[in-house]
Design an enzyme around this catalytic site. Structure first.
Site, PDB file in Angstrom:
ATOM      1  CB  SER A   9      20.806  58.365  17.431  1.00 54.89           C
ATOM      2  OG  SER A   9      22.220  58.138  16.266  1.00 54.89           O
TER       3      SER A   9
ATOM      4  CG  HIS B 296      19.262  58.088  21.607  1.00 52.61           C
ATOM      5  ND1 HIS B 296      18.729  59.516  21.219  1.00 52.61           N
ATOM      6  CD2 HIS B 296      20.501  58.730  21.172  1.00 52.61           C
ATOM      7  CE1 HIS B 296      18.895  59.865  20.422  1.00 52.61           C
ATOM      8  NE2 HIS B 296      20.557  59.231  19.852  1.00 52.61           N
TER       9      HIS B 296
ATOM     10  CE  LYS C 206      20.142  63.019  21.450  1.00 50.28           C
ATOM     11  NZ  LYS C 206      22.124  62.848  21.515  1.00 50.28           N
TER      12      LYS C 206
END
Ligand SMILES: *Cc1c(COP(=O)(O)O)cnc(C)c1O
Length: 391
Positions: free
Chosen positions: A177, A205, A237
């Site tokens: 991250s 991610h 995200k």
């Protein structure tokens, strides 16, 4: 009561570790209103530019007309709606795994999963730079918990060799991250098989960003549920909504429903978030152009930084850290960028190891070339001397 509240704050300030929150008056988009001023943002995790997508907003609004806003209770009481169930089924189909369980946040998914699977006496091995939620999950589980050197498979193997626990789990970020680099998944599979350990990948991610139709790191590497039994990914995200899920075998998911305390003892995510995530899933899967544009933006940013001598790491992902070193310097640089109308939040310890403070630049599909040019101009004007001046 004496918790030394004031003293701790004074100390935090003296260490230059004090955190402040900026206030947004706009959606999560590159051009935002930050603390009342127009600002160009390069620190969001909205990698595909979906947080303000009209179809996803519409799905959210429509679902709130059907279901209302609050889910009212935990999933095991009566907070589990048709919308939640459909999203779980669609994510299972999408990830090619037997079953999926939704969690309210990624933090809770990691906490609940690891503490449901491991007990004191079991062993957990984690990459030293894993996300805080995985590290906290390890602590909560009470398992014997070791951190191996970042990406270092020899170091992990030495530790696995000495391990005598009956149950062993290795957990890793898929894409890290704060660094944007990737876990060596194939080597991790070899080692976990050799030493009869389980493997869990947190793909927060990469999910949405890489692999066929955005299916993430495991798909990118052609890895099956047998090779990586536990997949966790987030919806807040690249998916642009909120929440997270764990995907795996029927037995794994049933165990989590029975034993994951952060699933059982919390209010279910709002059903409208589940419906919005279903709309997002359709877009993520269908719109390859979003990933293509993100990749092009990453390349464009890197090419320009390289030609200007702005130091980058080897990251190929949307996370492009620029290492600055000291806390003082990262605060100064970030403030200078903000004065130029560019928001890149400084990342300091304990989020990253001491001495590795950085600007964590993140790129998105929503950035234009012109946006990136403005970032590069700002970086160039304040952070690093121009190549002809460097000597
Ligand atoms: C953001 C993140 C989480 C936490 O997810 P939330 O939904 O924000 O709680 C977990 N793991 C990683 C690697 C993350 O980056």
């Amino acid at each position: 009561m004496n918790f030394e509240l004031e003293e701790r704050l004074v100390q935090r300030k003296a260490q230059q570790l004090y955190r402040h929150r900026v206030i947004l008056d706009s959606p999560q988009k590159p051009e935002a209103i930050v603390d009342g001023h127009p600002c160009l943002m390069f620190c969001s995790n909205d990698y595909l530019g979906l947080a303000d997508h009209p179809d996803i907003r519409a799905a959210f609004q429509k679902a709130s007309d059907v279901y209302g806003v609050g889910s009212g209770a935990s999933a095991l009481i009566n907070g589990h709606s048709r919308a939640h169930r459909q999203l779980e089924e669609e994510l299972a189909e999408y990830t090619g795994r037997p079953r999926v369980l939704l969690f309210s946040t990624g933090y809770m998914a990691n906490l609940g999963t690891i503490s449901a699977l491991l007990n004191p006496g079991d062993a957990l091995f984690q990459d030293r730079l894993n996300h805080a939620s995985l590290l906290d999950a390890g602590r909560l589980s009470g398992a014997r918990f070791q951190r191996y050197q970042h990406l270092d498979m020899e170091n992990l193997e030495q530790r696995l060799k000495k391990n005598k626990a009956r149950r062993t789990l290795v957990a890793t970020d898929g894409v890290f991250s704060m660094d944007g680099d990737k876990a060596p998944l194939k080597e991790l599979i070899t080692l976990t098989r050799q030493y009869q350990a389980g493997l869990m990948v947190d793909d927060a991610h990469a999910f949405g960003c890489v692999g066929k139709g955005g299916r993430g790191s495991l798909n990118e590497n052609g890895l099956s549920v047998d090779e990586v039994p536990i997949l966790m990914a987030t919806l807040g995200k690249a998916f642009g909504t909120a929440g997270a899920f764990v995907a795996g075998s029927e037995a794994l998911i049933e165990n989590l429903i029975q034993f994951a305390r952060s699933y059982i003892y919390t209010t279910a995510m709002p059903p409208a978030i589940a419906e919005a995530s279903r709309a997002s899933l359709k877009i993520v899967e269908r719109e390859d152009w979003r990933r293509d544009k993100l990749t092009a933006n990453i390349r464009y940013f890197r090419r320009n930084c390289e030609s200007l001598g702005i130091p980058l790491t080897a990251s190929e992902s949307a996370i492009q850290p620029i290492h600055v070193g000291s806390i003082e310097k990262v605060l100064r640089v970030s403030k200078q960028l903000l004065d130029l109308g560019v928001l890149v939040t400084p990342i300091r310890p304990p989020t990253v190891p001491a001495g590795s403070s950085r600007l964590r630049v993140t790129l998105s599909t929503a950035h234009t070339r012109e946006h990136i040019d403005r970032l590069i101009d700002a970086l160039q004007s304040i952070v690093w001397p121009k190549p002809e001046q460097a000597a």
